[in-house]
Enzyme design. Structure first.
Site, short mmCIF file in Angstrom:
data_model
loop_
_atom_site.label_atom_id
_atom_site.label_comp_id
_atom_site.label_asym_id
_atom_site.label_seq_id
_atom_site.Cartn_x
_atom_site.Cartn_y
_atom_site.Cartn_z
N HIS A 176 1.53 4.62 6.42
CA HIS A 176 1.00 5.74 5.70
C HIS A 176 1.32 7.02 5.38
O HIS A 176 1.57 7.97 6.63
CB HIS A 176 -0.44 5.33 5.06
CG HIS A 176 -0.46 3.87 5.10
ND1 HIS A 176 -0.94 2.75 5.79
CD2 HIS A 176 -0.33 2.96 3.96
CE1 HIS A 176 -0.73 1.63 5.34
NE2 HIS A 176 -0.08 1.67 4.16
N ASP A 221 -2.28 5.85 12.38
CA ASP A 221 -1.75 5.51 11.23
C ASP A 221 -0.02 6.23 11.19
O ASP A 221 -0.28 7.27 10.23
CB ASP A 221 -2.40 5.56 9.89
CG ASP A 221 -1.49 4.51 9.27
OD1 ASP A 221 -0.70 4.84 9.07
OD2 ASP A 221 -2.28 4.95 7.79
N SER A 265 1.43 -1.38 -0.15
CA SER A 265 -0.14 0.10 -0.25
C SER A 265 1.08 1.62 0.17
O SER A 265 0.53 2.27 -0.32
CB SER A 265 -0.79 -0.04 1.09
OG SER A 265 0.00 -0.04 2.28
#
Length: 455
Positions: A437, A434, A159
Site C-alpha cells: 500500500h 507494508d 484496498s
C-alpha cells in the site's frame, strides 16, 4: 586580334582565385575540419554537430533534473493518443506541495496516514511524474468537480483501489463547503457526496471483480478461498447506472500459486471447484468481467477505465518460496484485509542486505526498472482482454511509473488488524513493513492526475 591573343595567353586573376578557393574547400571537406563559420552548411557535418550538441544537452539534463516548469516547457499538451505515460522520470520539486495532507483530509484511513503514524521524512510527497514527450496537466480540483458534475463516479476493486478513491476524494473535497458534502462508509460500498455538484465519488469493494467466498467475510487462508470465475452478478448490480467506472484487480490474485476456481453455484462447495494456475484463473475472471461490460454498458452513457496493477515491493506467492523461510509471514490490513506471504525484495533494486522498502527515501532512477512484484503475464492478460472488448475501455497505465517508487509505501507507518504497529513490530520491518500500500498523499495522487487528464 591582339586583345584575343592576350586573353588566350593569360589566365584571368578571377579564375585563379576561384580555383584556389575551390581547392581549399575540397581539402577542408576531405579532412572534415569545417570551421565554426560553416555552421550554416547544408552538408552532413552540421547534422553530426547538432547531434553531438543534442547528446551533450541530454547528458547535462540527465545529470541535473530541473523541476517542472509548465510555463517554459515546450513539450506538447497531453494527448492520450500521442503521449506514452509509461516512459518518463520522477522529478523532485519541493516548491509544489500536495493539495491535502493526512491531517487536513478527514477521509484518509490510518492505513495510509504515514505522517500521522510517525513518518518523519516528507520528501516522498514532492516527486512529480514527468513523461518524456508531453506535459501531464496538473490536477485542478474545481475542473475535476465540473467534469463529474451530475454524475456518479465509482472506483471498484481492492484496498489499493480504495487508496485511489480516497486520494480522489481528498484532492477535491477542500473545494466543497462543509454543509455541501457528506461521507457514508459501508463494508462493501462507500459514498462521498458533493451535493453542490450533484455528484458522488464512490468505492465498491470487489478484490477479484468476480465473486468469491471471501468478499464479505474475509478468509485468511488463501488456500480456502474459492472464486466463482464465471460470475460478477452480485457485484455488478451495484455498477449499473454509474456514469464513470474505474476498475482494478491484481494483488489478491497473487496470494497463491493456484486458485480454486468454480463454475456455477457455491452450493457445490468442495466438489465443484477446479484448481487453476493463478494466471489462468486471472484471465478467465477478466473475460467474465469484460463480457459483463460488453453486455451491459452503453458507451454513450458510461465511461469505463481500468487501472493497471500496482507494483508490490515485497514478494507474493506468485513467486515460489519455501514455507520454512525465516521471512515467511502474514501481513494484513484493516477492514480490507489482504493476506500476503512475503520475502524482502530490496535485491530488485540492488540492495542485497536491504529490508524490502523500509528506510527507502528516494525513487529508483534506473530507466525501465521492472521488479519481480509486477507480473508481466497478468499485465499482458489485461491488454489482451481489453483490446478485444466492444465497449471502449481506457487503460490507466500506472505500473511502470509506480515501479520506481520504493520510497512511498506505508512501510512501518501503518496499522495491522485495526491497530497501529507497536514499537516492537516497527523494529521488525522484515515481517511488518507494508510494501504494497501507499502513503497518502503520495503515488495514488499521480494515478488520479493521469485519470484526470483522461477525463
Amino acid at each position: 586580334m591582339g586583345m584575343l591573343k592576350y586573353q588566350r595567353g593569360k589566365v584571368p586573376l578571377s579564375i585563379i582565385a576561384i580555383s584556389v578557393c575551390a581547392l581549399a574547400f575540397v581539402v577542408l571537406l576531405y579532412t572534415e575540419r569545417i570551421s565554426p563559420l560553416s555552421s550554416g552548411s547544408i552538408f552532413r557535418f552540421t547534422f553530426c554537430s547538432a547531434k553531438r550538441h543534442a547528446a551533450k544537452l541530454k547528458k547535462s539534463r540527465d545529470e541535473y533534473i530541473k523541476p517542472i516548469s509548465y510555463a517554459d516547457d515546450d513539450r506538447f499538451e497531453f494527448d492520450p493518443e500521442e503521449c506514452s505515460l509509461a516512459h518518463g522520470k520522477w522529478v523532485f520539486n519541493r516548491s509544489v506541495k500536495p493539495l491535502y495532507s493526512d491531517s487536513t483530509c478527514p477521509y484518509v484511513d490510518r492505513q495510509f496516514s504515514c505522517v500521522k503514524n510517525g513518518r518523519l521524512d516528507f520528501d516522498y510527497r514532492h516527486w512529480q511524474w514527468q513523461p518524456d514527450d508531453c506535459m501531464l496537466p496538473r490536477f485542478d480540483p474545481q475542473i475535476a468537480l465540473k467534469k463529474i458534475q451530475g454524475k456518479r463516479l465509482m472506483f471498484v476493486g481492492d484496498s489499493l483501489q480504495r487508496g485511489q478513491w480516497e486520494s480522489f476524494v481528498c484532492l477535491v473535497e477542500s473545494m466543497i463547503p462543509q454543509h455541501q458534502k457528506s461521507m457514508k462508509r459501508g463494508h462493501m460500498h462507500s459514498v462521498f457526496k458533493a451535493k453542490e455538484y450533484n455528484a458522488t465519488i464512490e468505492f465498491y469493494w470487489a478484490p477479484f471483480l468476480v465473486e468469491s467466498n471471501s468478499d464479505v467475510h474475509i478468509i485468511v487462508d488463501p488456500k480456502k478461498r474459492i472464486l466463482k470465475v464465471d460470475s460478477v452478478a452480485n457485484h455488478a448490480k451495484h455498477w449499473t447506472g454509474v456514469d464513470i467506472l474505474v476498475f482494478n484487480t491484481y494483488v489478491w490474485w497473487t496470494s497463491s500459486l493456484n486458485i480454486k476456481s468454480l463454475w456455477g453455484s457455491f452450493a457445490n462447495g468442495e466438489e465443484g471447484y477446479e484448481e487453476l494456475d493463478a494466471h489462468v484463473s486471472y484471465r478467465i475472471g477478466l473475460k467474465t468481467w469484460a463480457n459483463w461490460v460488453d453486455s451491459n454498458i452503453n458507451p454513450n452513457k458510461t465511461r469505463v477505465f481500468f487501472t493497471t496493477m500496482s507494483p508490490t515491493h515485497q514478494r507474493s506467492l506468485s513467486t515460489p518460496m519455501q514455507e520454512n523461510s525465516p521471512a515467511f509471514s502474514i501481513s494484513k490490513s484493516t477492514d480490507t484485509i489482504s493476506f500476503v506471504l512475503f520475502l524482502f525484495r530490496s535485491a530488485d533494486w540492488g540492495k542485497m542486505n536491504g529490508t524490502k522498502c523500509f528506510n527507502e527515501t528516494k525513487p529508483i532512477t534506473k530507466k525501465r526498472h521492472w521488479g519481480t512484484g509486477s507480473d508481466k503475464r497478468m499485465m499482458s492478460a489485461v491488454a489482451g482482454v481489453v483490446e478485444r472488448m466492444k465497449v471502449p475501455v481506457t487503460v490507466i497505465n500506472i505500473t511502470q511509473l509506480s515501479e520506481y517508487r520504493i520510497d512511498a509505501h506505508s512501510s512501518i507507518y501503518t496499522e495491522m488488524g485495526g491497530n497501529l504497529l507497536t514499537d516492537e513490530e516497527k523494529a521488525d520491518p522484515l515481517h511488518y513493513a507494508d510494501c504494497i500500500h501507499w502513503c497518502l498523499p503520495g503515488v495514488p495522487d499521480t494515478w488520479n492526475q493521469i485519470f484526470y487528464a483522461h477525463l
